[in-house]
Design a protein around this motif. Structure first.
Motif, short mmCIF file in Angstrom:
data_model
loop_
_atom_site.label_atom_id
_atom_site.label_comp_id
_atom_site.label_asym_id
_atom_site.label_seq_id
_atom_site.Cartn_x
_atom_site.Cartn_y
_atom_site.Cartn_z
N LEU A 2 0.82 -1.21 0.00
CA LEU A 2 0.00 0.00 0.00
C LEU A 2 0.86 1.26 0.00
N SER A 52 2.37 1.69 -3.37
CA SER A 52 1.44 2.14 -4.41
C SER A 52 1.16 3.62 -4.26
N LEU A 107 -0.93 3.05 -11.83
CA LEU A 107 -2.02 3.93 -11.40
C LEU A 107 -1.68 5.37 -11.71
N GLY A 119 -2.34 5.94 -15.21
CA GLY A 119 -3.78 5.85 -15.45
C GLY A 119 -4.52 7.10 -15.00
N TRP A 167 -10.40 4.58 -18.53
CA TRP A 167 -10.38 4.31 -17.09
C TRP A 167 -9.78 2.96 -16.76
N ALA A 180 -6.18 2.39 -15.15
CA ALA A 180 -6.00 2.44 -13.69
C ALA A 180 -6.81 1.38 -12.98
N PHE A 181 -7.87 0.87 -13.61
CA PHE A 181 -8.78 -0.01 -12.89
C PHE A 181 -8.11 -1.32 -12.46
N GLY A 203 -5.26 -1.30 -9.73
CA GLY A 203 -5.82 -0.96 -8.42
C GLY A 203 -6.59 -2.13 -7.82
N LEU A 204 -7.37 -2.79 -8.69
CA LEU A 204 -8.12 -3.95 -8.23
C LEU A 204 -7.16 -5.05 -7.77
N ILE A 236 -4.12 -4.68 -6.59
CA ILE A 236 -3.54 -4.32 -5.29
C ILE A 236 -4.53 -4.63 -4.18
N THR A 237 -5.81 -4.23 -4.40
CA THR A 237 -6.82 -4.44 -3.36
C THR A 237 -6.96 -5.93 -3.02
N VAL A 291 -3.71 -7.27 -1.28
CA VAL A 291 -3.57 -6.81 0.10
C VAL A 291 -4.65 -7.42 0.99
N LEU A 292 -5.85 -7.57 0.44
CA LEU A 292 -6.92 -8.19 1.23
C LEU A 292 -6.55 -9.62 1.62
#
Lengths: 307, 296, 281
Positions: free
Chosen positions: B227, B230, B250, B253, B261, B264-265, B268-269, B271-272, B275-276
Motif C-alpha cells: 500500500l 502504491s 495507477l 492511469g 479508465w 488504472a482499474f 488498483g483492483l 492491489i486491493t 492486500v486483502l
C-alpha cells in the motif's frame, strides 16, 4: 494518589517531548544529510557566486550546531523559515492551506464515524452470523484498498460516466462529497473493526447477562452498557487518525486537485523547496504529538482507573 | 494510510490441536491464491503467451476484451501509446510483489531485533528503544517518506529505506511486548540456572518462540508495504519509469481517467485483492499464535 | 506404558558420586531487602523485608506463607536468579555481590529450581531430548555422569518420552521432566517453588515421594516454597513462616507446628490446608 498522577502525567509529557525532539532532529538531519542542496536547487551549471549567495540565504554557511539551534528556536517561536519557491514564510503558507485540509479531514472523519460505528455494532451484536462476516470483510476491504485508487474510480463513475459530481477542485459543498467519501474509507474501516472488537468483548462480560436477566431491553444493554465500553478506543482512534490524515492526505488531495497541505507538500518536493518540505514535516509532527497528548488527557478524564 | 493496530501479543503457548488445525487450514486456503499469483507473474512472461508489449500507435487506448470495441489480442486493452496492458500488468505485478516481500523484510528485521533487545534487557536499553519507537510512531509516515525522497530522489533503495523506517516501529512494539511476556516464563529462569548465556536465551529460546508472531506480523507488513509503495509510486515518488509497478501504473492511469479508465482499474483492483488476501492471511496467522484469541 | 505409577521408593536409585561435602552452608542470607516499584502508582513496595536464612548442606528448609507474602521473591533473590535487592547473600560461601559474572555462571548450576507450572518451565519448542542435550552442552563435565534413559528412569519416566514435546506430556510427566533436568546438574541446592500445586491431586503424592527420595539419595539441600503445610511437614526439617515480607517465626518443623509462638503462625495453622494433621497425631 495525587503524587502518582503527577508522576504519570509528567513521565508521559517527558516522553512525548522526547519524541518531538527526535522527530524535529530527524527532519533537520534529513535536510542536511543530502550534502549541498544548492547544487540540487540551482543545477550543476550554476555559477559559484550564485550558489554562495544561496548558501548564505539558507544559512548553510554557519556551523551545523548553530543552524540546528536556530532551527529549534524557530520551531518553538512559530517561525518555520522561508520557502525558496514562493518567497513567503512557510508558516503563513501552511496556515493558508490548512483550512482546506481541515475541511476535508473533518468531513471524512464525520462520515467514517457515521458509518463505521453502526457497522461495528451490527457485527458485534450479530457475532458469527453472515451480517458479522459481511461487515467484517467490508471493513478489512476498506483497510486493503489503496484509497486514492478508490477515489479515482469514484471520479470515473460519478464525474466522468454519470456527470453527477465535479471531479476536482474545491469551492462548493458538492465539490467536497467525493473527496470526503474517499478520505473516510480507511478510518471507517478502522473504526468498524475496533467497535466490533471492543463491543464483543463487552457483550461477553457477565454483567451484560445479568442486565439482560433483570429485564433490561437488549437495545438499552447494547447502547448504554456495551457501547460506553467501546467509546474510549474509538475516540482514541478518531483523534490519532485525524493526526495521520491532516498530513497524510497527500494522495487523496492529489487525485482531486484539492488545494490542501498535501498538495503543498507535493509542490515543495517537485520544486526541491527543502525549507518548505521540512516545515511541513515539522508541522505534521507537532500536530501529531499534540493530538497524542489530547488522547492522554481524554483517557485520564474518562477512565477513572488511570487517575 | 495503513497503520497496524495490534493487541499486545501474549506469549505463545502450545496450541490446542483442533483450533490449531482449523487456523492452519484457513491459512492454507488464503496462501494458495497468493502463491499462484506470485508464480504466475514470474512464469507468464517466459511462456510467450503474453501479447507483444511494444508500441502500436494504430491501437491506442483500446478497451479490454470484454467491453465493446475490445479484442482478445489485448485482453486488458492498451494504453495511450498502444502498448499492451496485460504485459505491463504482469511485469508490474512482479515488481510489486518483490517490493512487498523485501519491504516487509527490511522492516521486520530491525524491528524484531530492537523489540527483542528492549523486551529482554529492559532497563536503559528498553528506555532508549521505546523512545525511538514512540518518536517513530509520532511522525506521520508519509511525511517521513516525503522528506527522505525530497532529499534523495526516487529509487528502489530509497523506497526500501522508507519502508524500513516506516514499518520497524510497529514490529518492534509487538515483539517487545511478546518478549516481555516470554522472558518471565519459568523456562527462561531455568535456563539461566543451568548457566545459559543471555544471547543464547534470546536467540535460541525466545526468538523461536516468537517465530509464529513474527511471521504473522511480517505477512501483515507485506500488505502495508504494498500500500505504501502504491501511494508513493502513484505520486511519482516511488517506482518511476522505466520501471513499472502496479502503483506506477495507477500514476499513468490518473491522466487517462476520462478516456481510458481501465488503465488504472486493473492494477488498483489487483492491489486491493492482493492486500486483502495478505491481511486475511496475517489475521489468521496472528489468531493462531495469540492464545487469548484462540481459546474463545 | 510411559510412566511407572507405583509410589513406593525403588531401591535402584543409587547415590551418585559427588565431591566431598564441606561444612560451608549451601546458602546464607543476611538481612535481605527486596523492593519492587509498582508500575501503576509508582510507590515502593517491600516484597522481602530484612529476612535472614541459612541452609546447611543436605538440609531441607521450607518457607511458608500465603500468596503475596514474598516467598518466591525471597527464593529468586537468594539464588541470584531474580532481583537481588540489598543484603548479603552467600551461595556455597561466595558472596553474590562480590562474584564476577563468569563466577556466577559457574555457581548457578549448583542451584536448580523446580517451579509450580511444569509446562511453563519447559521451552514449548524443544523436545525432552533436545532440552537435555542443550543442558549437557552447557555443562559438559557436570552432566556426563548419567545418560538420558537412566536419568528419566530416576524420575520414573519411560525413555520413550524423550522425543515428546512439552504439550504432549501430562502435568505430572512434565514436572518429572523438570525434576530430571534439575537432577542432571547434580545441584547442591534444589529450590522447589510450590512444586505440586499445579498438579492433579492424584499425582501430587508421587512427585512429593520423588522429591523426598532424591533428597535421601543425592544429599542435595532443599529449599521448599509452599503454602501447603502438609507438604512442608512431610519433607522439611526447618520452617520459616513469612508474612508481608517478614519472617515472623522460624524453627524446626515439629516445634513451629506443634507449639507456634507467633499469632500469625497460629492463624495460618488454623486456616491452611494440612493443619488438620495436628489433631490426627
Amino acid at each position: 494518589m495525587k503524587a502518582s498522577t503527577v508522576r504519570r502525567v509528567g513521565g508521559r509529557l517527558a516522553s512525548l517531548f522526547a519524541s518531538l525532539l527526535i522527530a524535529l532532529s530527524l527532519a533537520f538531519l534529513l535536510g542536511r544529510l543530502s550534502g549541498d542542496p544548492t547544487a540540487t536547487i540551482l543545477g550543476p551549471m550554476a555559477p559559484p557566486e550564485q550558489r554562495e549567495a544561496l548558501r548564505h540565504q539558507l544559512g548553510l554557511d554557519l556551523p551545523v550546531v548553530v543552524q540546528y539551534l536556530d532551527y529549534l528556536k524557530g520551531v518553538f517561536t512559530g517561525d518555520l523559515g522561508q520557502s525558496l519557491q514562493f518567497y513567503q514564510s512557510n508558516t503563513s503558507m501552511i496556515a493558508d492551506r490548512l483550512p482546506y485540509t481541515l475541511q476535508l479531514v473533518g468531513a471524512g472523519m464525520a462520515l467514517a464515524l457515521l458509518v463505521g460505528v453502526p457497522l461495528g455494532v451490527l457485527a458485534a451484536t450479530r457475532e458469527g452470523t453472515w451480517w458479522d462476516r459481511g461487515a467484517s470483510t467490508l471493513a478489512l476491504l476498506g483497510q486493503s484498498v489503496p484509497v486514492f485508487w478508490f477515489g479515482m474510480m469514484l471520479v470515473v463513475l460519478f464525474a466522468v460516466k454519470l456527470g453527477w459530481l465535479p471531479a476536482g477542485q474545491s469551492g462548493s459543498p458538492r465539490h467536497l462529497i467525493l473527496p470526503a467519501l474517499t478520505m473516510s474509507v480507511y478510518p471507517m474501516a478502522h473504526i468498524a473493526r475496533l467497535t466490533r472488537a471492543s463491543m464483543s468483548d463487552a457483550l461477553a462480560e457477565p454483567y451484560i447477562d445479568s442486565a439482560r436477566a433483570r429485564g433490561i431491553s437488549t437495545r438499552r444493554v447494547v447502547w448504554r452498557h456495551a457501547f460506553t465500553n467501546a467509546m474510549m478506543p474509538i475516540l482514541t482512534i478518531v483523534v490519532l487518525q485525524t493526526g495521520i490524515l491532516l498530513s497524510g492526505a497527500v494522495a487523496v488531495e492529489y487525485v482531486y486537485s484539492w488545494p490542501g497541505l498535501g498538495q503543498l507538500a507535493l509542490q515543495a518536493i517537485q520544486f526541491r523547496d527543502f525549507p518548505l518540505v521540512q516545515a511541513i514535516v515539522v508541522f505534521g509532527a507537532l500536530v501529531f504529538v499534540l493530538l497524542n497528548l489530547l488522547v492522554d488527557v481524554l483517557h485520564s478524564i474518562v477512565d477513572p482507573r488511570v487517575r | 494510510m495503513s497503520q497496524l493496530e495490534l493487541d499486545p501479543v501474549t506469549a505463545p503457548v502450545s496450541p490446542p490441536r483442533r483450533a490449531g488445525r482449523r487456523a492452519r487450514t484457513s491459512a492454507f486456503w488464503l496462501a494458495l491464491p497468493l502463491a499462484v499469483a506470485a508464480v504466475a507473474v514470474f512464469v507468464l512472461p517466459l511462456t510467450g503467451l503474453l501479447p507483444d508489449g511494444g508500441q502500436n500507435l494504430d491501437a491506442t487506448r483500446q478497451p479490454p476484451a470484454f467491453l465493446a470495441g475490445g479484442s482478445w489480442a489485448h485482453p486488458l486493452g492498451t494504453d495511450k501509446l498502444g502498448q499492451d496492458l496485460l504485459t505491463q500488468f504482469v511485469s508490474a505485478g512482479r515488481l510489486t510483489i518483490v517490493i512487498g516481500l523485501v519491504g516487509a523484510l527490511v522492516a521486520i528485521g530491525p524491528g524484531t531485533l530492537l523489540g527483542l533487545l528492549a523486551g529482554y534487557f529492559r532497563g536503559w536499553v528498553d528506555r532508549v528503544i521505546s523512545i525511538l519507537i514512540d518518536a517513530q510512531l509520532a511522525l506521520p509516515f508519509i511525511l517521513v517518506a516525503l522528506a527522505i525522497i525530497a532529499n534523495r530522489g526516487s529509487s528502489l533503495p530509497v523506497l526500501f529505506l522508507v519502508l524500513a523506517l516506516t514499518g520497524w516501529a510497529v514490529c518492534a512494539r509487538v515483539t517487545r511486548a511478546a518478549t516481555l511476556a516470554i522472558r518471565e516464563r519459568q523456562f527462561v529462569v531455568g535456563l539461566r540456572a543451568a548457566g545459559a548465556s543471555e544471547p543464547r536465551i534470546v536467540f535460541r529460546h525466545i526468538l523461536p518462540n516468537l517465530a509464529g508472531t513474527i511471521v504473522a506480523l511480517g505477512t501483515l507488513q507485506v500488505g502495508t508495504a504494498i500500500l505504501v509503495e502504491s501511494a508513493l509510486s502513484f505520486l511519482g515518488l516511488g517506482v518511476v519509469p522505466p520501471m513499472n509497478s502496479w502503483g506506477s501504473m495507477l500514476a499513468s492511469g490518473q491522466d487517462e481517467l476520462s478516456q481510458a479508465w481501465w488503465i488504472a482499474f486493473f492494477p488498483g483492483l489487483a492491489i486491493t485483492v492482493l492486500v486483502l488476501l495478505v491481511n486475511l492471511l496475517g489475521d489468521a496467522l496472528l489468531t493462531h499464535h495469540d492464545p487469548r484469541k484462540r481459546r474463545r | 506404558m510411559s510412566e511407572v505409577t507405583e509410589t513406593g521408593v525403588p531401591g535402584d536409585l543409587a547415590r551418585h558420586p559427588r565431591t566431598p561435602e564441606s561444612d560451608t552452608p549451601v546458602l546464607e542470607v543476611d538481612d535481605l531487602v527486596v523492593e519492587h516499584r509498582d508500575g501503576g502508582t509508582g510507590t515502593l513496595f517491600r516484597a522481602v523485608d530484612q529476612v535472614s536464612l541459612r541452609i546447611a548442606a543436605g538440609e531441607s528448609v521450607a518457607v511458608v506463607g500465603e500468596s503475596g507474602s514474598g516467598k518466591t521473591t525471597l527464593a529468586m533473590a537468594a539464588t541470584g536468579l531474580g532481583p537481588r535487592g540489598r543484603g548479603d547473600i552467600r551461595l556455597l560461601g561466595h558472596s553474590l555481590s562480590a562474584v564476577s559474572r563468569t563466577q556466577l555462571r559457574r555457581l548457578r548450576p549448583e542451584v536448580q529450581v523446580v517451579f509450580q507450572d511444569p509446562h511453563g518451565s519447559l521451552d514449548p519448542r524443544q523436545s525432552v531430548r533436545s532440552g537435555l542435550r542443550e543442558l549437557r552442552a552447557l555443562q559438559p563435565e557436570r552432566t556426563s555422569w548419567i545418560d538420558d534413559a537412566d536419568l528419566l528412569g530416576r524420575v520414573r519416566l519411560a525413555p520413550d518420552l524423550l522425543d515428546r514435546y512439552p504439550h504432549q506430556l501430562s502435568g505430572g510427566q512434565a514436572q518429572r521432566v523438570c525434576i530430571a533436568r534439575a537432577l542432571l546438574m547434580r545441584p547442591r541446592l534444589i529450590v522447589a517453588d510450590e512444586p505440586t500445586s499445579g498438579l492433579d491431586v492424584s499425582v501430587q503424592a508421587d512427585v512429593l515421594a520423588l522429591l523426598r527420595q532424591i533428597r535421601a539419595t543425592t544429599g542435595a539441600a532443599l529449599l521448599m516454597i509452599s503454602h501447603d503445610l502438609a507438604v512442608v511437614r512431610s519433607l522439611c526439617d526447618v520452617v520459616h513462616v513469612m508474612y508481608r515480607g517478614r519472617v515472623v517465626e522460624a524453627g524446626p518443623c515439629d516445634r513451629v507446628f506443634g507449639t507456634p509462638e507467633n499469632d500469625y503462625t497460629r492463624e495460618l495453622l488454623a486456616a491452611m490446608p494440612g493443619a488438620r494433621w495436628r489433631s490426627r497425631r
